[in-house]
Design a protein around this motif. Structure first.
Motif, PDB file in Angstrom:
ATOM      1  N   PHE A  89      40.118  -7.178  34.596  1.00 47.49           N
ATOM      2  CA  PHE A  89      40.828  -6.668  33.417  1.00 47.49           C
ATOM      3  C   PHE A  89      39.992  -5.580  32.729  1.00 47.49           C
ATOM      4  N   HIS A  92      40.021  -2.348  34.959  1.00 46.63           N
ATOM      5  CA  HIS A  92      41.310  -1.655  34.905  1.00 46.63           C
ATOM      6  C   HIS A  92      41.710  -1.245  33.484  1.00 46.63           C
ATOM      7  N   GLN A  93      40.834  -1.497  32.526  1.00 47.10           N
ATOM      8  CA  GLN A  93      41.103  -1.184  31.124  1.00 47.10           C
ATOM      9  C   GLN A  93      42.468  -1.729  30.700  1.00 47.10           C
ATOM     10  N   ALA A  94      42.699  -2.989  31.045  1.00 47.15           N
ATOM     11  CA  ALA A  94      43.983  -3.632  30.774  1.00 47.15           C
ATOM     12  C   ALA A  94      44.190  -3.942  29.297  1.00 47.15           C
ATOM     13  N   ILE A 101      45.432 -10.341  25.701  1.00 47.21           N
ATOM     14  CA  ILE A 101      44.672 -10.433  26.940  1.00 47.21           C
ATOM     15  C   ILE A 101      44.226 -11.850  27.297  1.00 47.21           C
ATOM     16  N   CYS A 132      52.939  -7.741  26.283  1.00 45.79           N
ATOM     17  CA  CYS A 132      51.902  -6.845  25.770  1.00 45.79           C
ATOM     18  C   CYS A 132      52.612  -5.761  24.981  1.00 45.79           C
ATOM     19  N   THR A 136      50.446  -2.177  28.389  1.00 48.81           N
ATOM     20  CA  THR A 136      49.496  -2.047  29.499  1.00 48.81           C
ATOM     21  C   THR A 136      49.855  -2.965  30.670  1.00 48.81           C
ATOM     22  N   HIS A 137      51.117  -3.330  30.776  1.00 52.36           N
ATOM     23  CA  HIS A 137      51.540  -4.238  31.840  1.00 52.36           C
ATOM     24  C   HIS A 137      51.125  -3.755  33.229  1.00 52.36           C
ATOM     25  N   ARG A 139      48.542  -1.972  34.089  1.00 52.75           N
ATOM     26  CA  ARG A 139      47.106  -2.198  34.263  1.00 52.75           C
ATOM     27  C   ARG A 139      46.813  -3.683  34.440  1.00 52.75           C
ATOM     28  N   ILE A 140      47.529  -4.509  33.702  1.00 53.19           N
ATOM     29  CA  ILE A 140      47.365  -5.961  33.828  1.00 53.19           C
ATOM     30  C   ILE A 140      47.737  -6.400  35.239  1.00 53.19           C
ATOM     31  N   ALA A 143      45.079  -5.354  37.683  1.00 53.20           N
ATOM     32  CA  ALA A 143      43.881  -6.198  37.591  1.00 53.20           C
ATOM     33  C   ALA A 143      44.081  -7.515  38.336  1.00 53.20           C
TER      34      ALA A 143
END
Length: 165
Positions: A89, A92-94, A101, A132, A136-137, A139-140, A143
């Motif tokens: 996480f 990926h800067q989630a 988070i 979110c 940032t889905h 990126r999540i 990750a």
């Protein structure tokens, strides 16, 4: 009196059994990873694991946790030594605001423990209850997908040198 086993440690709390688990974690045990989001079980910011299943801490009464195992984000690692999901996480800067988070990581942890190699469709379906607001889905999902992909590769790397595929 209620007895909770949280992150492998048993605690006896003088608390109303109808108190939401989230409040016991944050107020009595000072485990502040799980967040209060909506209070209605619609956002997932408060997601923790109860006997390895994701639950909304804001809706789950302490009484429902007696004799069961509760796990929070604090059980996976810390800033100095993040667990694999936490590290992914971060990579990926989630997290944008970071509020969702902990719940996202805990829901993903449950999935990867039940299905170490989920498909993208399975990841998406499993993560759907958690929201979110920052968006940032993607990126999540990346990750989680990275950790799942690493688990697909890891068994191959364990073969003895010179072993045939």
């Amino acid at each position: 009196m209620s007895t909770l086993t949280v992150n492998g440690v048993t605690h006896t709390l003088d608390i109303d059994p109808s108190t939401p688990l989230l409040y016991a974690l944050r107020n009595q045990l000072e485990l502040n990873g799980a967040k209060f989001g909506c209070g209605l079980g619609q956002c997932g910011a408060c997601t923790v694991l109860l006997d390895d299943q994701p639950v909304f801490g804001c809706l789950t009464p302490v009484a429902a946790c007696e004799g069961r195992r509760v796990r929070t984000i604090e059980s996976l690692g810390d800033a100095a030594h993040p667990g694999p999901l936490q590290a992914s996480f971060i990579k990926h800067q989630a997290a944008q605001c970071g509020y969702c988070i902990a719940g996202m990581v805990m829901r993903a942890q449950a999935l990867l423990e039940q299905n170490p190699q989920p498909s993208t469709a399975q990841i998406r379906a499993h993560m759907e209850p958690n929201l979110c607001r920052c968006g940032t889905h993607m990126r999540i999902l990346a990750a989680i997908g990275e950790v799942a992909a690493a688990r697909r590769v890891a068994p191959l790397e364990r073969k003895a040198p010179g072993a045939k595929p």
